[in-house]
Design a protein around this motif. Structure first.
Motif, short mmCIF file in Angstrom:
data_model
loop_
_atom_site.label_atom_id
_atom_site.label_comp_id
_atom_site.label_asym_id
_atom_site.label_seq_id
_atom_site.Cartn_x
_atom_site.Cartn_y
_atom_site.Cartn_z
N ARG A 1 0.82 -1.23 -0.14
CA ARG A 1 -0.09 0.01 -0.11
C ARG A 1 0.85 1.17 0.05
N ALA B 1 -11.92 6.29 -1.06
CA ALA B 1 -10.70 6.26 -1.97
C ALA B 1 -9.89 4.95 -1.50
N GLU B 2 -9.82 4.81 -0.43
CA GLU B 2 -8.61 3.63 0.23
C GLU B 2 -9.58 2.38 -0.07
N THR B 3 -10.46 2.21 -0.01
CA THR B 3 -11.31 0.96 -0.45
C THR B 3 -11.20 0.54 -1.81
N GLY C 1 -7.14 7.41 -7.47
CA GLY C 1 -7.56 6.94 -6.03
C GLY C 1 -6.65 7.59 -4.95
N GLN C 2 -5.38 7.92 -5.26
CA GLN C 2 -4.33 8.53 -4.14
C GLN C 2 -4.92 9.95 -4.18
N MET D 1 -8.14 10.36 -2.05
CA MET D 1 -7.58 10.16 -0.66
C MET D 1 -7.05 11.44 -0.01
N GLN D 2 -6.15 12.05 -0.72
CA GLN D 2 -5.65 13.31 -0.56
C GLN D 2 -6.63 14.40 -0.42
N LEU E 1 -8.65 1.56 -3.77
CA LEU E 1 -7.53 1.36 -3.77
C LEU E 1 -7.19 -0.33 -3.16
N LYS F 1 -11.58 11.99 0.33
CA LYS F 1 -12.86 11.17 -0.09
C LYS F 1 -12.61 9.75 0.71
N PRO F 2 -13.68 9.60 1.46
CA PRO F 2 -13.59 8.42 2.51
C PRO F 2 -13.46 7.05 1.62
#
Length: 471
Positions: A154, A266-268, A255-256, A259-260, A270, A263-264
């Motif tokens: 990750r 985004a990690e999911t 997606g990164q 995340m920055q 990824l 946006k909640p």
């Protein structure tokens, strides 16, 4: 003048973030893109082969707009690629790697044949973010469980996507090319092609638009909506990733950025990209996952392997009498894709309630999905069946009725895909009857069937078989 470079196009139907194409331009001299129809292409199922034909036509048109061309040849790669290189006087042949065993064997043979005649042969990364052999556990072995795999990659850097070349230098004369029309890649789709076609988002530009729209409007709520099949809450990029109309690195960096931006979901998103990487990691290190039980102790499990059995035929035809299962199967025949929650439900029902071998389902998906991917398809089926790595335990049997209550409370999903329950069926539910083989003899006026195997009965049968076997 620098000699021409052949760029062997495979599952990478794009201009941007295409390392082989970029390297060919940087080498100098003419760039000649070629696609080869070989036994691996001929062996594709009806839907993925048809979708490949559409993708090749679109990519060929893009190249034509750049005053380039996609040369089409057919035959054995070890013979055809070196022969074409000699025909055009190419000094190099570049391509992007594939990772399934058959492709690896083919590419190794081609590389050796090219080197024998003094032609540079070079392969590049691009279909994955992380080459499978570069990810190791602390003990120097490959990963068998997803979560530690995710934790390892990750924070690894992913190279920034390459820009599309502004020009593709053309040769003075193009070599002869076969035609897509003569290949008839879509012939096995029959009348289903006209039904599925409106749901296809074709080519690199459409894939980029899909990604942009997802990041702008959907990713923030992705954690919740990705499990709701009646909601358009996913990226729908699987068909484009399957043919390389977009790269995983392009998706990763988008997606990164999300995340920055806080946006909640985004990690999911990824994590889902890395789930795809994990499938390829496993296929590379344990290629048996494509054909045999990954957990070898499952070889003795008493699965039915006869796809002609009435229960299995009912599953294939979307008339099991279990609404979640049937809706998902019918979605596949109309759109060429299936929501991921639906894939888990239909796979669990086939392998556990019906006690049917996962290979039957794997082969059927390979025939019917326009987003078919060898690694993801195999890992998904073995995960659901319980025979694979990082699998759901066999004793965890999805109840398709309670799953429907949980993930389709308002029945927006089943009402879209099942015609029998409704006086005025949804247009997509009716399209199912236009897509399927006439030999199935189904119509929207049929009564909805009773369950072929009730959830509680199927669960008890599966658990009994599980408990009476030594694993």
């Amino acid at each position: 003048m620098t000699s021409p470079t052949l760029v062997w196009i495979r599952r990478d139907l794009r201009l941007s973030d295409h390392a082989a194409l970029t390297a060919a331009v940087e080498r100098g001299g003419p760039v000649i893109p070629v696609f080869l129809r070989d036994s691996l292409v001929d062996g594709l199922g009806a839907a993925p082969k048809w979708r490949l034909g559409l993708g090749l036509k679109c990519f060929g048109d893009v190249l034509a707009d750049m005053e380039s061309q996609l040369v089409l040849r057919s035959g054995n790669a070890r013979d055809v690629i070196p022969a074409l290189a000699k025909e055009v006087g190419a000094g190099a042949v570049y391509w992007q790697r594939a990772y399934d065993p058959a492709s690896v064997e083919r590419d190794t043979d081609v590389k050796a044949a090219l080197k024998d005649v003094g032609v540079e042969a070079k392969s590049f990364a691009g279909h994955l973010m992380f080459e499978p052999w570069t990810i190791e556990t602390g003990q120097g072995t490959f990963y068998k469980v997803y979560t530690p795999f995710w934790k390892t990659v990750r924070d690894r850097p992913v190279d920034a996507p390459l820009a599309a070349p502004s020009t593709l230098p053309a040769p003075d004369a193009w070599p002869g090319s076969e035609t897509l029309e003569d290949w008839s890649l879509g012939v096995a789709m029959n009348r289903g092609a006209a039904i599925v076609r409106p749901f296809v988002q074709l080519g690199e530009q459409a894939a980029q638009s899909r990604l942009g729209a997802f990041m702008a409007t959907k990713v923030a709520d992705y954690v919740r909506t990705r499990d709701l099949p009646g909601v358009d809450g996913t990226s729908n990029l699987s068909e484009n990733l399957a043919l390389g109309e977009i790269s995983p690195a392009q998706c990763w960096h988008a997606g990164q950025r999300a995340m920055q931006d806080g946006k909640p979901g985004a990690e999911t998103f990824l994590k889902e990209l890395v789930w795809r990487e994990f499938a390829y990691h496993l296929m590379w290190h344990t290629p048996r996952i494509l054909t045999d039980n990954w957990r070898e102790e499952w070889q003795a499990f008493p699965w039915n392997e006869d796809e002609r059995k009435a229960e299995v035929q009912a599953w294939m035809q979307g008339r099991t009498g279990i609404r979640f299962v049937d809706a998902a199967m019918r979605e596949m025949y109309v759109t060429g894709r299936m929501h991921n929650r639906g894939r888990m439900i239909v796979a669990s029902y086939l392998t556990k309630h019906l006690m049917c071998h996962w290979k039957v389902g794997l082969n059927w998906f390979e025939e019917c999905l326009i987003d078919w991917d060898p690694a993801s398809n195999a890992m998904g089926w073995q995960w659901s069946a319980g025979s694979g790595p990082d699998a759901t335990p066999y004793f965890r049997v999805f109840n398709p009725v309670t799953q429907l209550d949980k993930f389709d409370k308002d029945r927006s999903y089943v009402s879209r895909w099942l015609a029998e329950d409704y006086r005025t069926p949804h247009e997509d539910a009716l399209s199912f009857y236009k897509a399927i083989p006439r030999s199935w003899s189904m119509s929207s006026g049929d009564a909805y069937p009773e369950p072929i195997v009730a959830p509680d009965v199927g669960r008890k049968r599966a658990l009994s078989a599980y408990q009476n076997r030594s694993f």
